[in-house]
Design a protein around this motif. Sequence first.
Motif, PDB file in Angstrom:
ATOM      1  N   CYS A 316       0.852  -1.197   0.000  1.00 27.68           N
ATOM      2  CA  CYS A 316       0.000   0.000   0.000  1.00 27.68           C
ATOM      3  C   CYS A 316       0.884   1.242   0.000  1.00 27.68           C
ATOM      4  N   GLU A 317       1.236   1.712  -1.163  1.00 30.30           N
ATOM      5  CA  GLU A 317       2.208   2.796  -1.285  1.00 30.30           C
ATOM      6  C   GLU A 317       1.604   4.177  -1.064  1.00 30.30           C
ATOM      7  N   SER A 318       0.304   4.334  -1.340  1.00 28.76           N
ATOM      8  CA  SER A 318      -0.298   5.660  -1.195  1.00 28.76           C
ATOM      9  C   SER A 318      -0.461   6.057   0.263  1.00 28.76           C
ATOM     10  N   ARG A 320      -3.142   5.636   2.102  1.00 28.51           N
ATOM     11  CA  ARG A 320      -4.504   6.019   2.450  1.00 28.51           C
ATOM     12  C   ARG A 320      -5.475   4.968   1.929  1.00 28.51           C
ATOM     13  N   ASP A 322      -8.648   3.473   0.329  1.00 27.65           N
ATOM     14  CA  ASP A 322      -9.591   3.934  -0.681  1.00 27.65           C
ATOM     15  C   ASP A 322     -11.035   3.716  -0.261  1.00 27.65           C
ATOM     16  N   GLN A 325     -10.837   6.320   3.529  1.00 33.27           N
ATOM     17  CA  GLN A 325     -10.011   7.521   3.361  1.00 33.27           C
ATOM     18  C   GLN A 325      -9.118   7.816   4.562  1.00 33.27           C
ATOM     19  N   LYS A 327      -5.702   6.888   7.054  1.00 29.26           N
ATOM     20  CA  LYS A 327      -4.323   6.512   6.765  1.00 29.26           C
ATOM     21  C   LYS A 327      -4.082   5.021   6.990  1.00 29.26           C
ATOM     22  N   ILE A 330       1.923   2.894   6.466  1.00 29.61           N
ATOM     23  CA  ILE A 330       2.798   2.392   5.412  1.00 29.61           C
ATOM     24  C   ILE A 330       4.214   2.140   5.900  1.00 29.61           C
ATOM     25  N   HIS A 338      -3.908  -4.715  -1.016  1.00 28.61           N
ATOM     26  CA  HIS A 338      -4.078  -4.042  -2.297  1.00 28.61           C
ATOM     27  C   HIS A 338      -4.555  -5.053  -3.330  1.00 28.61           C
ATOM     28  N   HIS A 343      -5.932  -1.950  -8.221  1.00 32.16           N
ATOM     29  CA  HIS A 343      -4.924  -1.237  -7.435  1.00 32.16           C
ATOM     30  C   HIS A 343      -5.528  -0.432  -6.287  1.00 32.16           C
ATOM     31  N   GLU A 345      -6.339   0.216  -2.422  1.00 31.00           N
ATOM     32  CA  GLU A 345      -5.614  -0.087  -1.192  1.00 31.00           C
ATOM     33  C   GLU A 345      -6.551   0.145  -0.023  1.00 31.00           C
ATOM     34  N   ASN A 520       5.327   8.838 -14.571  1.00 35.75           N
ATOM     35  CA  ASN A 520       4.295   7.910 -14.115  1.00 35.75           C
ATOM     36  C   ASN A 520       3.639   7.249 -15.317  1.00 35.75           C
TER      37      ASN A 520
END
Length: 774
Positions: A316-318, A320, A322, A325, A327, A330, A338, A343, A345, A520
């Motif tokens: 889970c790189e973001s 947050r 989904d 919303q 945290k 990480i 994920h 994709h 998370e 990206n």
Amino acid sequence: MGSQPGRRSAISTYLWKRRCRHRKYYYQAAFAAILRKKRKMAKERGLISPSDFAQLQTYMEYSTKKVSDVLKLFEDGEMAEYLQGDAIGYEGFQQFLKIYLEVDNVPSHISEALFQSFQTGYCLEETVKQDVVCLSDVSCYFSLLEGGRPEDKLEFTFKLYDTDRNGILDSSEVDKIIIQMMRVAEYLDWDVSELRPILQEMMKEIDYDGSGSVSLAEWLRAGATTVPLLVLLGLEMTLKDNGQHMWRPKRFPRPIYCNLCESSIGLGKQGLSCNLCKYVVHDQCAMRALPCEVSTYAKSRKDIGVQAHVWVRGGCESGRCDRCQKKIRIYHSLVGLHCVWCHLEIHDDCLPAMGPECDCGLLRDHILPPSSIYPGVLVSGQERKISKTSQKTIDDINLSPSEALRIDPVSNTHPLLVFVNPKSGGKQGERVLWKFQYLLNPRQVFNLLKDGPEPGLRFFREVPDYRILVCGGDGTVGWILETIDKANLPFVPPVAVLPLGTGNDLARCLRWGGGYEGQNLGKILKDLETSKVVHMDRWSVEVIPQQTEEKSDPVPFQIINNYFSIGVDASIAHRFHIMREKYPEKFNSRMKNKLWYFEFATSESIFSTCKKLEESLTVEICGKPLDLSNLSLEGIAVLNIPSMHGGSNLWGDTKRPQSDIHGINQALGATAKVITDPDILKTCVPDLSDKRLEVVGLEGAIEMGQIYTKLKNAGHRLAKCSEITFHTTKTLPMQIDGEPWMQTPCTIKITHRNQMPMLMGPPPRSSNFFGFLC
């Protein structure tokens, strides 16, 4: 009394031999019991494991032997001693594997499991011992997995199972083929619960004349027209979803934890990351890692049509969730889940709130989910009849679509076929390959160094509305376009370019940039969604050499996609090419390449090897001579696109008048095929779709350098035409799309060939704060 010691000795010897005999029988009985137990375990677990099967295929990929080579050794060669009628024992089977796989020691668990899987309880010769396998079964199985031409495999399989050599396959021989097909399907982990009746129905369909047997002609015809037959004969070698991770070494810029042992890998330390599921492990933990959970195609009928989420721990790189919303912690990479397809998370606690169906997320327009790819053999007989293309012939079999899997894309999407040249751009190509294997279905991503573009084009042949993305330089793009041109596709897909390496003139003209620098890829794919189709002209080149004693280099291409040139710029490119071929280590970066190019250009400006070029050639445009008498040229360039040598616009910028030049050119019609009037040429704008070429004269290397550095706007605009012919009287340097060669006196004819649909990137976003006012 004197004979007593001798008698005791004889008794002792007798008792020792008896114990040895009992021990021998005991060991034989124990071995037989172990063999029976292993055979039972093998049957319970379904033959060999996926990882063992993957290892077997790895051996095959690196082996140079063919099944036919090994069969000759067993039939009338040095291995004939192991043959028992039509069968071989375990020792003979080990010799078969050793010779065929070219491996000194095949792991015992693999050879034992394979040997047991071939024991069907009967053989062609009833006199052989029990613990044997039919050599024809073994050789047929490996021939199915072996590479080669489809028609050769079909004929080989027919002759192998035509045991009585009467030229037909009777019902018993067909049953043996079905057994082998079931084995292949089981190894590929397909749902075989409904497969046998489908195969039996299919084999009845092959008997076209209803005679009750299958002739060689019927067998070959079926191979060209019947999808399930080609599927189960193993003609598609990339079908294995075997639970293996696709590992790549990776250094992690932040603290990360091993998915297996859950201990830290260490900041800046190297571990292994799976391209498919982002499973992360220490190097030493890779062998014990859990199987990869990613399946690239549906193996059961119930999985076709609707894609489910595939959740993997961590990654889970973001940071947050989904869903809620909030945290996700990480800093400990094992927290959270994920989905490998959309994709998303999420927290572990949010999983129950997520629906089972996956829509593939933001990149759904490009993705072929596993539910859209499935073995054609799993569909019903009626569906299979609808999908047949009976007009195919044996000669067309290599051009047919991938017969192993069927593709039914999600409606209103544009699946993306990605070709990657890993050698382009240093290591960039390899990294791009890895990233696309995660962002998309790995079956959409093809490594050009392995098999070239043909397998990908065959796989996507019947897919509607698909697009192609070529990751590489201009040479790679030209290769793909040429292959598409020859493939006789029912639908010609539009092609986009992700520029790697140096040059990239075509990518610049199509607004995909001068080179990929780690941007990206998800954003690039979103830009591709909004791209528009333009039809790029392509031109045929015919070189007719004169009869001379000199020998010229081979002409690199017969097609022009970008440009053609004679003289000074080709001389510089030729010297650059010769040096790079000789010392490739000196040309491993864009900056080094530019410095070398500058050095050769400086040398050319001093020696002027192509001075007074107009005295060594004549030019005809659409049959009319082009007057060069008032010019002193060292080069002539013929442009299909307004970019050469990494962004140099030799035609120069044109200030577009109030009226539309493209519309004017279209209105001129036939009279616009040739334009030589300097005043009109000043207002002509290059258009890669207008079926016309721009002809530019170059005074020398210094002028080229001025154009390259923007100190001069352009070369001499000579003409705009739809056909051009050169007649040369001496050996001159030439180049097509950046590939140079030395050409002896000749005639060169350039004519329009066709147009290829290309994808033009979206307009660049204005960096001006008041850009919306422009």
